[in-house]
Design a protein around this motif. Structure first.
Motif, PDB file in Angstrom:
ATOM      1  N   VAL A   1       8.261  -3.183 -14.863  1.00 28.92           N
ATOM      2  CA  VAL A   1       8.534  -1.979 -15.648  1.00 28.92           C
ATOM      3  C   VAL A   1       7.322  -1.060 -15.711  1.00 28.92           C
ATOM      4  N   SER A   2       6.291  -1.357 -14.955  1.00 27.56           N
ATOM      5  CA  SER A   2       5.093  -0.505 -14.931  1.00 27.56           C
ATOM      6  C   SER A   2       5.241   0.573 -13.861  1.00 27.56           C
ATOM      7  N   MET A   3       4.447   1.612 -13.984  1.00 19.66           N
ATOM      8  CA  MET A   3       4.449   2.677 -12.983  1.00 19.66           C
ATOM      9  C   MET A   3       3.923   2.169 -11.625  1.00 19.66           C
ATOM     10  N   ASP A   4       3.030   1.174 -11.654  1.00 18.28           N
ATOM     11  CA  ASP A   4       2.493   0.606 -10.416  1.00 18.28           C
ATOM     12  C   ASP A   4       3.590  -0.028  -9.554  1.00 18.28           C
ATOM     13  N   TYR A   5       4.676  -0.456 -10.195  1.00 16.04           N
ATOM     14  CA  TYR A   5       5.739  -1.127  -9.455  1.00 16.04           C
ATOM     15  C   TYR A   5       6.399  -0.184  -8.447  1.00 16.04           C
ATOM     16  N   LEU A   6       6.414   1.098  -8.746  1.00 15.92           N
ATOM     17  CA  LEU A   6       6.973   2.067  -7.798  1.00 15.92           C
ATOM     18  C   LEU A   6       6.144   2.101  -6.513  1.00 15.92           C
ATOM     19  N   ASP A   7       4.818   2.044  -6.659  1.00 16.00           N
ATOM     20  CA  ASP A   7       3.944   1.993  -5.477  1.00 16.00           C
ATOM     21  C   ASP A   7       4.135   0.684  -4.716  1.00 16.00           C
ATOM     22  N   PHE A   8       4.270  -0.410  -5.461  1.00 13.97           N
ATOM     23  CA  PHE A   8       4.547  -1.716  -4.853  1.00 13.97           C
ATOM     24  C   PHE A   8       5.842  -1.647  -4.037  1.00 13.97           C
ATOM     25  N   HIS A   9       6.880  -1.086  -4.619  1.00 17.33           N
ATOM     26  CA  HIS A   9       8.172  -0.952  -3.947  1.00 17.33           C
ATOM     27  C   HIS A   9       8.035  -0.114  -2.676  1.00 17.33           C
TER      28      HIS A   9
ATOM     29  N   GLU B   1      -9.225 -11.292  12.238  1.00 15.36           N
ATOM     30  CA  GLU B   1      -8.895 -10.716  13.536  1.00 15.36           C
ATOM     31  C   GLU B   1      -7.506 -10.072  13.520  1.00 15.36           C
ATOM     32  N   ARG B   2      -6.736 -10.347  12.490  1.00 16.16           N
ATOM     33  CA  ARG B   2      -5.387  -9.792  12.346  1.00 16.16           C
ATOM     34  C   ARG B   2      -5.427  -8.594  11.404  1.00 16.16           C
ATOM     35  N   ARG B   3      -4.545  -7.637  11.643  1.00 17.28           N
ATOM     36  CA  ARG B   3      -4.385  -6.515  10.716  1.00 17.28           C
ATOM     37  C   ARG B   3      -3.616  -7.055   9.516  1.00 17.28           C
ATOM     38  N   MET B   4      -4.249  -6.985   8.357  1.00 19.15           N
ATOM     39  CA  MET B   4      -3.647  -7.533   7.138  1.00 19.15           C
ATOM     40  C   MET B   4      -3.190  -6.410   6.221  1.00 19.15           C
ATOM     41  N   GLN B   5      -2.110  -6.662   5.511  1.00 16.43           N
ATOM     42  CA  GLN B   5      -1.580  -5.706   4.547  1.00 16.43           C
ATOM     43  C   GLN B   5      -2.181  -6.034   3.186  1.00 16.43           C
ATOM     44  N   ASP B   6      -2.819  -5.078   2.571  1.00 17.77           N
ATOM     45  CA  ASP B   6      -3.556  -5.309   1.325  1.00 17.77           C
ATOM     46  C   ASP B   6      -2.662  -5.068   0.108  1.00 17.77           C
ATOM     47  N   PHE B   7      -2.347  -6.140  -0.603  1.00 17.90           N
ATOM     48  CA  PHE B   7      -1.518  -6.072  -1.808  1.00 17.90           C
ATOM     49  C   PHE B   7      -2.307  -6.391  -3.072  1.00 17.90           C
ATOM     50  N   ARG B   8      -3.632  -6.365  -2.994  1.00 21.31           N
ATOM     51  CA  ARG B   8      -4.446  -6.711  -4.165  1.00 21.31           C
ATOM     52  C   ARG B   8      -4.150  -5.804  -5.350  1.00 21.31           C
ATOM     53  N   ALA B   9      -3.856  -4.553  -5.125  1.00 20.15           N
ATOM     54  CA  ALA B   9      -3.577  -3.627  -6.239  1.00 20.15           C
ATOM     55  C   ALA B   9      -2.302  -3.994  -6.985  1.00 20.15           C
ATOM     56  N   TRP B  10      -1.418  -4.752  -6.339  1.00 16.13           N
ATOM     57  CA  TRP B  10      -0.129  -5.107  -6.959  1.00 16.13           C
ATOM     58  C   TRP B  10       0.006  -6.616  -7.169  1.00 16.13           C
ATOM     59  N   ALA B  11      -1.096  -7.351  -7.134  1.00 12.18           N
ATOM     60  CA  ALA B  11      -1.073  -8.807  -7.279  1.00 12.18           C
ATOM     61  C   ALA B  11      -0.968  -9.197  -8.754  1.00 12.18           C
ATOM     62  N   LYS B  12       0.110  -8.805  -9.350  1.00 16.57           N
ATOM     63  CA  LYS B  12       0.355  -9.071 -10.779  1.00 16.57           C
ATOM     64  C   LYS B  12       1.586  -9.973 -10.885  1.00 16.57           C
TER      65      LYS B  12
END
Length: 189
Positions: free
Chosen positions: A139-147, A121-132
C-alpha cells in the motif's frame, strides 16, 4: 518437455528473502509474465511443492523442466548448497546448449558488494530499493515503482523464454546429496 517458464531460486533459511518472494515478487511476476505470454505463465517457487512431497526430487524435476532461472541474490545465497546447485544447473545447461548467458536472470535483493566475482559477470537486476518483505509495502507509493520494475522484467523474461534451447531429457541437474536423518534412539530398558 518444459513445464515451467521460470524457476525462482532463493535462500530459504533467511527470513526477509522468503517473505519478500512469497508476498511480493512471486505473485507479481506470475501475474505480469502471464500478461506477456500467449499461454499461461508457469513459475516454479517452493510454494508449488505440496505437502508430503520429497522436496529434493521436486526441485530436481522442476529444474530439469524449467527454461529460465531467476535467483534472488543475497550474500548468503552464494554459500547455500541448494542455491548454488540451482545456479550451476542452469550455467551447465547454457554451456551445453551454447547459449550466451541467457538462462540465468539474477535479481539483487541486498548487498551485492559481497557476491562472488563470477556472479558479477552477469547483468543483475537491482531490487534493493524494493526489498521490503512486509505486507504493508503493497500500500506504499514505492510499490508502484516495484510493479513497474517487475513489468519490465516480465517483458525481458518473455524474450528469454522464447530463446530457451529445445528441451532435452538428459539436461544435467546438480543437487546436493541430502543428509541422512539421524538414527532414532531406542529407549534402553
Amino acid at each position: 518437455m518444459y513445464e515451467y517458464d521460470v524457476f525462482i531460486s532463493y535462500r530459504r533459511a533467511d527470513h526477509a528473502v522468503p517473505a519478500w518472494v512469497h508476498t511480493h515478487f512471486h505473485p507479481r511476476l506470475v501475474e505480469l509474465l502471464d500478461l506477456h505470454l500467449s499461454r499461461e505463465a508457469r513459475v516454479f517457487c517452493d510454494v508449488n511443492v505440496g505437502g508430503g512431497a520429497r522436496w529434493p526430487d521436486e526441485v530436481r524435476k522442476a529444474l530439469l523442466r524449467t527454461r529460465i532461472l531467476v535467483p534472488v541474490c543475497s550474500p548468503k545465497y552464494f554459500y547455500d548448497e541448494w542455491c548454488l546447485a540451482e545456479w550451476y544447473t542452469m550455467a551447465k545447461r547454457e554451456e551445453l546448449a551454447g547459449t550466451v548467458r541467457n538462462l540465468i536472470y539474477p535479481v539483487i535483493f541486498c548487498d551485492s558488494k559481497n557476491f562472488p566475482d563470477w556472479a558479477h559477470e552477469r547483468r543483475m537486476q537491482d531490487f534493493r530499493a524494493w526489498a521490503k518483505p512486509y505486507e504493508h509495502f503493497q500500500v506504499s507509493m514505492d510499490y508502484l515503482d516495484f510493479h513497474t520494475e517487475v513489468t519490465r522484467i516480465a517483458e525481458e523474461l518473455e524474450e528469454l523464454i522464447e530463446l530457451a534451447p529445445e528441451w532435452q531429457a538428459d539436461w544435467p541437474v546438480v543437487t546436493p546429496v541430502p543428509a541422512q536423518p539421524p538414527a532414532s534412539r531406542l529407549p534402553r530398558f
